[in-house]
Motif scaffolding. Sequence first.
Motif, PDB file in Angstrom:
ATOM      1  N   GLY A   9       0.821  -1.227   0.068  1.00 46.04           N
ATOM      2  CA  GLY A   9       0.106   0.049  -0.033  1.00 46.04           C
ATOM      3  C   GLY A   9       0.897   1.450  -0.033  1.00 46.04           C
ATOM      4  N   VAL A  11       1.772   3.438   2.298  1.00 49.61           N
ATOM      5  CA  VAL A  11       2.365   3.522   3.563  1.00 49.61           C
ATOM      6  C   VAL A  11       3.412   2.205   3.582  1.00 49.61           C
ATOM      7  N   GLY A  12       2.880   0.986   3.111  1.00 49.62           N
ATOM      8  CA  GLY A  12       3.498  -0.332   3.366  1.00 49.62           C
ATOM      9  C   GLY A  12       4.818  -0.311   2.478  1.00 49.62           C
ATOM     10  N   ARG A  31      -1.993 -10.189  -1.153  1.00 47.94           N
ATOM     11  CA  ARG A  31      -2.716 -11.098  -1.998  1.00 47.94           C
ATOM     12  C   ARG A  31      -2.117 -11.226  -3.286  1.00 47.94           C
ATOM     13  N   ASN A  65      -2.291  -2.637   9.162  1.00 50.91           N
ATOM     14  CA  ASN A  65      -2.860  -1.776   8.351  1.00 50.91           C
ATOM     15  C   ASN A  65      -4.274  -2.339   8.172  1.00 50.91           C
ATOM     16  N   PRO A  66      -5.355  -1.562   8.557  1.00 48.55           N
ATOM     17  CA  PRO A  66      -6.636  -1.912   8.717  1.00 48.55           C
ATOM     18  C   PRO A  66      -7.311  -2.375   7.163  1.00 48.55           C
ATOM     19  N   ALA A  67      -6.620  -1.461   6.163  1.00 46.32           N
ATOM     20  CA  ALA A  67      -7.177  -1.890   4.819  1.00 46.32           C
ATOM     21  C   ALA A  67      -6.710  -3.048   4.327  1.00 46.32           C
ATOM     22  N   ALA A  68      -5.915  -4.027   4.739  1.00 43.17           N
ATOM     23  CA  ALA A  68      -5.813  -5.029   4.247  1.00 43.17           C
ATOM     24  C   ALA A  68      -6.692  -6.251   4.833  1.00 43.17           C
ATOM     25  N   LEU A  91      -1.764   1.600  11.752  1.00 39.23           N
ATOM     26  CA  LEU A  91      -2.159   2.837  11.081  1.00 39.23           C
ATOM     27  C   LEU A  91      -3.488   3.076  11.096  1.00 39.23           C
ATOM     28  N   ALA A  93      -6.212   6.913  11.783  1.00 34.01           N
ATOM     29  CA  ALA A  93      -6.507   8.172  11.063  1.00 34.01           C
ATOM     30  C   ALA A  93      -6.838   9.424  12.073  1.00 34.01           C
ATOM     31  N   VAL A 107     -15.184   6.035   8.100  1.00 37.44           N
ATOM     32  CA  VAL A 107     -13.702   5.356   8.191  1.00 37.44           C
ATOM     33  C   VAL A 107     -13.563   6.102   9.433  1.00 37.44           C
ATOM     34  N   ASN A 111     -12.125   3.101  12.167  1.00 38.31           N
ATOM     35  CA  ASN A 111     -10.828   3.273  12.897  1.00 38.31           C
ATOM     36  C   ASN A 111     -10.958   3.532  14.302  1.00 38.31           C
ATOM     37  N   GLY A 131      -3.112  12.502   9.029  1.00 37.42           N
ATOM     38  CA  GLY A 131      -4.423  13.306   8.207  1.00 37.42           C
ATOM     39  C   GLY A 131      -4.160  12.723   6.861  1.00 37.42           C
ATOM     40  N   ALA A 132      -4.747  13.786   5.919  1.00 42.74           N
ATOM     41  CA  ALA A 132      -4.970  13.166   4.392  1.00 42.74           C
ATOM     42  C   ALA A 132      -3.620  13.236   3.805  1.00 42.74           C
ATOM     43  N   ASN A 136      -3.424  11.000  -1.763  1.00 49.33           N
ATOM     44  CA  ASN A 136      -4.796  10.994  -2.312  1.00 49.33           C
ATOM     45  C   ASN A 136      -4.737  11.904  -3.681  1.00 49.33           C
TER      46      ASN A 136
END
Length: 281
Positions: A9, A11-12, A31, A65-68, A91, A93, A107, A111, A131-132, A136
């Motif tokens: 990702g 950050v990753g 994945r 990282n919660p996104a994963a 991670l 927010a 979101v 989090n 923050g942002a 993005n």
Amino acid sequence: MILVTGATGTVGRPLVELLRAEGVAVRAVTRNPRAGLPEGVETVVGDPAETFASALEGVTTLFFNPAAFGAAAAEAVARAGDHGVRRVVLLSALAAGNETGRYLTDVAVRNRAIEDALTATGAEWTILRPGAFAANSLAPWSGQIRSGDVVRGAHPGAASAPIHERDIAAVAVRALRTGDLAGGRHELTGPRSLTQEEMVAAIGAVLGRKLRYEEITAERAREVLVGHGLPEEHAGALIALQGASVGRPAYVTEEVERILGRPALTYERWAADHAGAFRAG
Ligand SMILES: NC(=O)c1ccc[n+]([C@@H]2O[C@H](COP(=O)([O-])OP(=O)(O)OC[C@H]3O[C@@H](n4cnc5c(N)ncnc54)[C@H](OP(=O)(O)O)[C@@H]3O)[C@@H](O)[C@H]2O)c1
């Protein structure tokens, strides 16, 4: 051994690179069998929600990282300690700290729930609340800038303090390696507040071109973000947040500089580091 989730990702990737550059043993979950991670990184391929327990074997330190993990994130982070993990860097927010905000997004709520699941475990925890992301800007703007000098979006005066992903990664390295930041919820932002128009102009300055921001309706901007893969509710909340930030400078912290001992990287620096994404050909 440090386990990095979300390793491919925003950050990753810089996080894995920084850890490897420091000679740290890294295991990554992805994945993607062709994730293109640096040499020497041990890769566990598969859906992180399914491979997590086996990926944690022999791991004492975790970057989460919660996104994963999608909807399974809170449950996964709560279980990490059962597998011998002693230190977790999450991670999260900035929005997770804004419980009473008028535009509290799902979101932020999500989090916050993941933070609570982590702090209820016995593991040492560090929460990063960026923050942002400056990144993005890539999905909605790179194609437009490659093909012309006009960037269309809502709310030209919307303010944010975009943070370079490398700063988040560098803070994460410190937290993962030393535990110095343990027990803190660290609010990480870029060094200054910028409007959408100013951000587009900054990219133009890096490219040596004069770029112009052209306002479109909030509804049209929402459709564009959804077209870039953002879930409908996130896109709507993001545009609403932007609208609310017009005329109000963004919240800026000095946490990155305090932790790293050098100023946070600027948006101009981020644009220069990613100039290739905005150049045609
Ligand atoms: N964007 C912002 O402005 C912002 C600001 C503050 C906080 N945050 C937080 O930062 C996190 C996102 O960070 P990021 O941009 O580094 O992550 P990301 O790129 O969205 O996701 C990290 C990795 O997770 C895997 N992944 C993505 N979707 C998945 C799914 N549905 N199921 C399983 N795996 C999935 C992908 O890896 P593989 O394809 O390799 O499996 C991806 O590379 C979010 O939790 C967000 O709340 C974002």
